[in-house]
Design a protein around this motif. Structure first.
Motif, PDB file in Angstrom:
ATOM      1  N   LYS A  75     -16.774  18.663  30.348  1.00  0.00           N
ATOM      2  CA  LYS A  75     -17.671  17.808  31.117  1.00  0.00           C
ATOM      3  C   LYS A  75     -18.738  17.199  30.201  1.00  0.00           C
ATOM      4  CE  LYS A  75     -19.541  18.308  35.701  1.00  0.00           C
ATOM      5  NZ  LYS A  75     -20.080  19.249  36.670  1.00  0.00           N
ATOM      6  N   ALA A  76     -19.289  18.015  29.315  1.00  0.00           N
ATOM      7  CA  ALA A  76     -20.293  17.522  28.365  1.00  0.00           C
ATOM      8  C   ALA A  76     -19.677  16.507  27.413  1.00  0.00           C
ATOM      9  CB  ALA A  76     -20.896  18.689  27.597  1.00  0.00           C
ATOM     10  N   GLU A  77     -18.452  16.760  26.959  1.00  0.00           N
ATOM     11  CA  GLU A  77     -17.767  15.800  26.088  1.00  0.00           C
ATOM     12  C   GLU A  77     -17.544  14.482  26.812  1.00  0.00           C
ATOM     13  OE1 GLU A  77     -14.183  17.746  24.873  1.00  0.00           O
ATOM     14  OE2 GLU A  77     -15.192  18.869  23.285  1.00  0.00           O
ATOM     15  N   ARG A  78     -17.205  14.567  28.088  1.00  0.00           N
ATOM     16  CA  ARG A  78     -16.995  13.342  28.866  1.00  0.00           C
ATOM     17  C   ARG A  78     -18.291  12.548  28.993  1.00  0.00           C
ATOM     18  NH1 ARG A  78     -15.208  15.135  33.778  1.00  0.00           N
ATOM     19  NH2 ARG A  78     -17.144  14.651  34.804  1.00  0.00           N
ATOM     20  N   PHE A  79     -19.425  13.233  29.225  1.00  0.00           N
ATOM     21  CA  PHE A  79     -20.704  12.535  29.317  1.00  0.00           C
ATOM     22  C   PHE A  79     -21.041  11.817  28.013  1.00  0.00           C
ATOM     23  CE2 PHE A  79     -22.139  15.698  32.716  1.00  0.00           C
ATOM     24  CZ  PHE A  79     -21.878  14.805  33.741  1.00  0.00           C
ATOM     25  N   VAL A  80     -20.821  12.496  26.893  1.00  0.00           N
ATOM     26  CA  VAL A  80     -21.114  11.883  25.602  1.00  0.00           C
ATOM     27  C   VAL A  80     -20.181  10.701  25.358  1.00  0.00           C
ATOM     28  CG1 VAL A  80     -21.113  12.267  23.110  1.00  0.00           C
ATOM     29  CG2 VAL A  80     -22.097  13.977  24.624  1.00  0.00           C
ATOM     30  N   GLN A  81     -18.903  10.875  25.682  1.00  0.00           N
ATOM     31  CA  GLN A  81     -17.938   9.794  25.496  1.00  0.00           C
ATOM     32  C   GLN A  81     -18.299   8.586  26.359  1.00  0.00           C
ATOM     33  OE1 GLN A  81     -15.585  10.295  23.207  1.00  0.00           O
ATOM     34  NE2 GLN A  81     -14.964   8.189  23.384  1.00  0.00           N
TER      35      GLN A  81
ATOM     36  N   LYS B 157     -34.619   7.209  35.541  1.00  0.00           N
ATOM     37  CA  LYS B 157     -34.297   6.950  36.943  1.00  0.00           C
ATOM     38  C   LYS B 157     -32.839   6.590  37.202  1.00  0.00           C
ATOM     39  CE  LYS B 157     -38.602   7.210  38.280  1.00  0.00           C
ATOM     40  NZ  LYS B 157     -39.069   8.524  38.559  1.00  0.00           N
ATOM     41  N   GLU B 158     -32.046   6.330  36.154  1.00  0.00           N
ATOM     42  CA  GLU B 158     -30.659   5.950  36.401  1.00  0.00           C
ATOM     43  C   GLU B 158     -29.921   7.075  37.127  1.00  0.00           C
ATOM     44  OE1 GLU B 158     -31.964   5.476  33.330  1.00  0.00           O
ATOM     45  OE2 GLU B 158     -31.670   3.374  32.815  1.00  0.00           O
ATOM     46  N   ARG B 159     -28.831   6.712  37.730  1.00  0.00           N
ATOM     47  CA  ARG B 159     -28.157   7.647  38.618  1.00  0.00           C
ATOM     48  C   ARG B 159     -27.297   8.672  37.876  1.00  0.00           C
ATOM     49  NH1 ARG B 159     -24.771   5.772  43.884  1.00  0.00           N
ATOM     50  NH2 ARG B 159     -24.275   7.864  44.552  1.00  0.00           N
ATOM     51  N   SER B 160     -26.573   8.212  36.882  1.00  0.00           N
ATOM     52  CA  SER B 160     -25.656   9.140  36.204  1.00  0.00           C
ATOM     53  C   SER B 160     -26.191   9.510  34.824  1.00  0.00           C
ATOM     54  CB  SER B 160     -24.268   8.518  36.082  1.00  0.00           C
ATOM     55  OG  SER B 160     -24.360   7.313  35.367  1.00  0.00           O
TER      56      SER B 160
ATOM     57  N   MET C 295     -25.467   7.137  31.752  1.00  0.00           N
ATOM     58  CA  MET C 295     -26.268   5.909  31.705  1.00  0.00           C
ATOM     59  C   MET C 295     -27.696   6.218  31.251  1.00  0.00           C
ATOM     60  SD  MET C 295     -24.887   3.921  35.049  1.00  0.00           S
ATOM     61  CE  MET C 295     -25.655   2.364  34.656  1.00  0.00           C
ATOM     62  N   ARG C 296     -28.234   7.356  31.707  1.00  0.00           N
ATOM     63  CA  ARG C 296     -29.573   7.750  31.259  1.00  0.00           C
ATOM     64  C   ARG C 296     -29.573   8.054  29.769  1.00  0.00           C
ATOM     65  NH1 ARG C 296     -30.762  12.280  35.660  1.00  0.00           N
ATOM     66  NH2 ARG C 296     -28.645  12.704  35.049  1.00  0.00           N
ATOM     67  N   LEU C 297     -28.516   8.734  29.293  1.00  0.00           N
ATOM     68  CA  LEU C 297     -28.412   9.075  27.881  1.00  0.00           C
ATOM     69  C   LEU C 297     -28.289   7.828  27.013  1.00  0.00           C
ATOM     70  CD1 LEU C 297     -28.129  11.267  25.699  1.00  0.00           C
ATOM     71  CD2 LEU C 297     -25.685  11.304  26.184  1.00  0.00           C
ATOM     72  N   SER C 298     -27.435   6.911  27.391  1.00  0.00           N
ATOM     73  CA  SER C 298     -27.276   5.691  26.592  1.00  0.00           C
ATOM     74  C   SER C 298     -28.545   4.843  26.638  1.00  0.00           C
ATOM     75  CB  SER C 298     -26.070   4.876  27.068  1.00  0.00           C
ATOM     76  OG  SER C 298     -26.284   4.378  28.364  1.00  0.00           O
ATOM     77  N   GLY C 299     -29.202   4.792  27.800  1.00  0.00           N
ATOM     78  CA  GLY C 299     -30.455   4.041  27.898  1.00  0.00           C
ATOM     79  C   GLY C 299     -31.553   4.617  27.030  1.00  0.00           C
ATOM     80  N   GLU C 300     -31.648   5.937  26.983  1.00  0.00           N
ATOM     81  CA  GLU C 300     -32.685   6.572  26.165  1.00  0.00           C
ATOM     82  C   GLU C 300     -32.391   6.411  24.680  1.00  0.00           C
ATOM     83  OE1 GLU C 300     -36.280   8.155  25.582  1.00  0.00           O
ATOM     84  OE2 GLU C 300     -35.445   7.742  27.554  1.00  0.00           O
TER      85      GLU C 300
END
Length: 173
Positions: free
Chosen positions: A52-58, A126-129, A132-137
């Motif tokens: 799940k963590a790998e998927r978020f990073v990907q 504030k992003e939902r997923s 998206m928050r990780l890439s925005g930051e």
């Protein structure tokens, strides 16, 4: 989470309208072999759910590629390098006085501190997923608008203010 299948190869998440990532063996190997990516994945991982963590990073890396049209790994490594502090202060008692003694951090400690700050800032967005928050930051760090950079600057100011205490460490230990 409902899945809508367009082709037999591409799955679309109905809630986010994003394609579900198919993490290939090569991508998974890169995530696990690169020290920066594996440290990021391990810090994101909760309850042993590494996939799940790998998927978020990907997904975050793919989102960075779509929004900025640049190499996402280079942006990630630049953001972590910009957010990593060089030194930290360690509190020590000398007599009845508490003294902050600066000390240098190695590369893994620097990255860990930057990732901890990054994940704390991601939680406040504030992003939902999460991706998206990780890439925005990460993009905010590279653009210079993130609060992480202010935190790093205040830590460095503290280290500079206490640089006279470096000799105390040599005599007290």
């Amino acid at each position: 989470m409902k899945k809508v299948v367009i082709n037999s190869n591409i799955e679309i998440n109905k809630r986010t309208n994003m394609p579900m990532p198919v993490v290939t063996a090569e991508e998974r190997q890169r995530l696990r072999s690169d020290p920066l990516l594996s440290q990021l994945v391990n810090m994101i991982m909760r309850n042993g759910e590494k996939m799940k963590a790998e998927r978020f990073v990907q997904l975050a890396l793919r989102d960075i590629r779509q929004t900025s049209n640049s190499d996402p790994y280079k942006l990630l490594s630049d953001a972590i390098d910009l957010a990593s502090p060089m030194m930290e202060t360690k509190s020590t008692r000398i007599g009845s006085k508490v003294v902050h003694i600066p000390r240098a951090l190695n590369i893994r400690q620097r990255r860990r501190r930057a990732i901890v700050w990054l994940l704390a800032a991601v939680d406040k967005r504030k992003e939902r997923s999460l991706f998206m928050r990780l890439s925005g930051e990460l993009q905010a760090i590279v653009n210079g608008t993130s609060g992480i950079l202010e935190k790093k600057l205040s830590l460095h100011k503290t280290v500079l203010a206490n640089r006279s205490n470096i000799r105390m460490r040599e005599t007290s230990f």
